[in-house]
Design an enzyme around this catalytic site. Structure first.
Site, PDB file in Angstrom:
ATOM      1  N   ARG A  38      72.379  74.773 -63.389  1.00 54.94           N
ATOM      2  CA  ARG A  38      73.542  75.371 -62.716  1.00 54.94           C
ATOM      3  C   ARG A  38      73.207  75.818 -61.293  1.00 54.94           C
ATOM      4  O   ARG A  38      74.068  75.795 -60.415  1.00 54.94           O
ATOM      5  CB  ARG A  38      74.042  76.569 -63.502  1.00 54.94           C
ATOM      6  N   LYS A 199      84.061  72.504 -84.972  1.00 54.16           N
ATOM      7  CA  LYS A 199      85.351  72.760 -85.625  1.00 54.16           C
ATOM      8  C   LYS A 199      86.514  71.962 -85.057  1.00 54.16           C
ATOM      9  O   LYS A 199      86.611  71.749 -83.857  1.00 54.16           O
ATOM     10  CB  LYS A 199      85.694  74.248 -85.469  1.00 54.16           C
ATOM     11  N   GLY A 352      79.396  72.455 -73.469  1.00 55.77           N
ATOM     12  CA  GLY A 352      78.106  73.091 -73.205  1.00 55.77           C
ATOM     13  C   GLY A 352      76.965  72.407 -73.934  1.00 55.77           C
ATOM     14  O   GLY A 352      75.941  72.064 -73.327  1.00 55.77           O
ATOM     15  N   GLY A 375      83.521  75.664 -71.333  1.00 54.38           N
ATOM     16  CA  GLY A 375      84.848  76.241 -71.584  1.00 54.38           C
ATOM     17  C   GLY A 375      85.862  75.815 -70.537  1.00 54.38           C
ATOM     18  O   GLY A 375      87.014  75.495 -70.868  1.00 54.38           O
TER      19      GLY A 375
HETATM   20  P1  ADP Z   1      80.170  71.549 -77.004  1.00 53.07           P
HETATM   21  O1  ADP Z   1      79.479  72.851 -76.613  1.00 53.07           O
HETATM   22  O2  ADP Z   1      79.414  70.352 -76.526  1.00 53.07           O
HETATM   23  O3  ADP Z   1      81.612  71.552 -76.648  1.00 53.07           O
HETATM   24  P2  ADP Z   1      80.783  72.563 -79.596  1.00 53.07           P
HETATM   25  O4  ADP Z   1      80.569  73.949 -79.076  1.00 53.07           O
HETATM   26  O5  ADP Z   1      82.152  72.176 -79.931  1.00 53.07           O
HETATM   27  O6  ADP Z   1      80.128  71.509 -78.593  1.00 53.07           O
HETATM   28  O7  ADP Z   1      79.937  72.342 -80.916  1.00 53.07           O
HETATM   29  C1  ADP Z   1      78.566  72.499 -80.947  1.00 53.07           C
HETATM   30  C2  ADP Z   1      78.124  72.851 -82.339  1.00 53.07           C
HETATM   31  O8  ADP Z   1      78.618  71.939 -83.304  1.00 53.07           O
HETATM   32  C3  ADP Z   1      76.619  72.798 -82.457  1.00 53.07           C
HETATM   33  O9  ADP Z   1      76.121  74.095 -82.635  1.00 53.07           O
HETATM   34  C4  ADP Z   1      76.379  71.915 -83.682  1.00 53.07           C
HETATM   35  O10 ADP Z   1      75.359  72.413 -84.535  1.00 53.07           O
HETATM   36  C5  ADP Z   1      77.721  71.957 -84.357  1.00 53.07           C
HETATM   37  N1  ADP Z   1      77.878  70.794 -85.253  1.00 53.07           N
HETATM   38  C6  ADP Z   1      77.871  69.503 -84.934  1.00 53.07           C
HETATM   39  N2  ADP Z   1      77.950  68.723 -86.040  1.00 53.07           N
HETATM   40  C7  ADP Z   1      78.008  69.563 -87.098  1.00 53.07           C
HETATM   41  C8  ADP Z   1      78.082  69.376 -88.522  1.00 53.07           C
HETATM   42  N3  ADP Z   1      78.127  68.158 -89.037  1.00 53.07           N
HETATM   43  N4  ADP Z   1      78.120  70.486 -89.294  1.00 53.07           N
HETATM   44  C9  ADP Z   1      78.074  71.711 -88.747  1.00 53.07           C
HETATM   45  N5  ADP Z   1      77.992  71.959 -87.427  1.00 53.07           N
HETATM   46  C10 ADP Z   1      77.972  70.904 -86.605  1.00 53.07           C
HETATM   47 MG    MG Z   2      79.859  74.887 -77.265  1.00 53.65          MG
END
Ligand code: ADP
Ligand code: MG
Length: 396
Positions: A38, A199, A352, A375
């Site tokens: 960053r 989720k 992130g 975010g």
């Molecule tokens: P990003 O930060 O890239 O937007 P998210 O915050 O939506 O991603 O999600 C990240 C989280 O999703 C990670 O902590 C990861 O462990 C979790 N995750 C990914 N696949 C699974 C799974 N199959 N079961 C539970 N958690 C998961």
């Molecule tokens: Mg995230």
């Protein structure tokens, strides 16, 4: 971009307040900065200001001090890191407003860099207190916002201060907005979204806003379990958001209406538990054992997703495809990250965790754009306005 940028104003000899987002991850034990990307991302703006003889006042938050002074969250180590990266002295001061700081600012010469203390040590920052915003504004002649990743916050140093000074976007802000707006307005087709993460609830608005713009949607991660369940598959002990089953069904329907193929995994890595050194196996989705947890996409899914993505000219990726924090469950995510770094397409990485993986694998330069704002980029791609961007005036 429609927003005015630093190129559109005269900064020579001016006191320029630059809001950056140097909220970098700190090692829990040593306090060392574990990822400086960053800070690196705002170097072009800072260098431009130096070259154009501005007097630079940097402002950032760090962590969540909740309106109090927290020793571990002082800005000095961040200022130090910047100083090393840019090869110039950076003077970290003990507060961000007040008479003493005004005196320090008065001493600044052309090209000097002063770094204000963590702005979230003051509760007025997150409250977007107008008096506090005026105090910040009083330090400077011009305001530059380069903190794209904080632009979804209605805070004094992001929104409030822009009312009291001529305000423009920095180069990082400009680059982020250009990359993200292109996805929404004029992507090269075929355009694919690859979406993972924990989720469904977190990504529902993103998926809905993108469906009308994309040609194919690939889903993995924890949310794939909810979709598989919605299609009637056994999914063992996986995290399923029961209240989101109907939402998943609704999305399957919407994708059909938009004629967007929604591709789910065809095989999965199943573990007894989500922890290190556990027994795993790869199974087709028709054969998921009732006791297992879905922790990653399987190799056939990696192949399927890669084959679909290979046909695309634009790919947006948001969210890991498995529990990547545990090396054993990171293979699917890592394989697709690696694959994205080789395709001949516009590749934009938001989120992130996804950005962290790309940085960690050393693939950042092989992607078209890796967003610094999880975010903020999510919100932007959901089609929502970013208050920090709205606060900046358009080009005339
Ligand atoms: P990003 O930060 O890239 O937007 P998210 O915050 O939506 O991603 O999600 C990240 C989280 O999703 C990670 O902590 C990861 O462990 C979790 N995750 C990914 N696949 C699974 C799974 N199959 N079961 C539970 N958690 C998961
Ligand atoms: Mg995230």
């Amino acid at each position: 971009m429609q927003k005015k940028t630093v190129r559109d104003i005269n900064v020579a000899r001016k006191r320029v307040l630059v809001r950056v987002d140097f909220n970098v991850p700190l090692d829990m034990n040593s306090g060392a900065i574990s990822d400086d990307s960053r800070i690196r991302a705002s170097l072009p703006t800072i260098r431009y200001l130096i070259d154009h003889k501005a007097r630079i006042i940097l402002c950032s938050h760090l962590g969540r001090p909740k309106g109090e002074v927290v020793e571990e969250l002082r800005i000095a180590p961040v200022a130090n890191c910047l100083s090393q990266l840019i090869g110039l002295p950076v003077n970290a001061v003990a507060d961000c407003v007040g008479q003493r700081i005004e005196n320090e600012v008065r001493e600044l010469k052309q090209g000097d860099i002063l770094f204000l203390e963590n702005v979230r040590f003051h509760p007025e920052e997150e409250a977007n207190d107008p008096y506090f915003a005026q105090e910040l504004a009083q330090l400077a002649d011009v305001y530059v916002n380069d903190a794209f990743s904080a632009a979804h916050r209605v805070h004094a140093s992001i929104v409030g201060v822009a009312k009291y000074l001529p305000a423009v976007a920095g180069f990082l802000m400009e680059e982020e907005l250009n990359a993200m707006s292109k996805l929404l307005t004029s992507p090269a087709h075929p355009f694919a979204c690859l979406i993972g993460g924990a989720k469904v609830g977190d990504k529902i608005d993103l998926i809905q806003n993108m469906l009308k713009r994309i040609d194919i949607l690939l889903l993995g991660g924890g949310m794939a379990a909810t979709f598989l369940k919605a299609q009637g598959h056994e999914i063992g002990h996986s995290l399923v958001e029961k209240d989101k089953l109907n939402l998943a069904k609704e999305l399957l329907r919407e994708a059909e209406e938009w004629k967007v193929p929604l591709i789910l995994p065809v095989d999965m890595v199943v573990a007894d538990e989500i922890k290190v050194n556990t027994v795993t196996k790869v199974v087709p989705i028709s054969d998921i054992p009732p006791t297992g947890c879905l922790v990653d996409i399987g190799p056939k899914t990696v192949e399927l997703f890669s084959n679909e993505l290979r046909k695309c000219h634009t790919i947006m990726w948001n969210g890991p495809l498995g529990v990547y924090e545990i090396a054993q469950f990171a293979q699917g995510t890592r394989s697709l990250a690696e694959f994205l770094s080789t395709v001949n397409a516009v590749t934009v990485i938001g989120g992130g965790s996804s950005a962290e993986i790309v940085h960690e694998m050393g693939l950042t330069d092989k992607m078209t754009h890796v967003s610094t704002g999880g975010g903020a980029s999510l919100r932007f791609l959901e089609g929502l306005p970013l208050p920090g961007v709205e606060a900046l005036p358009n080009k005339i």
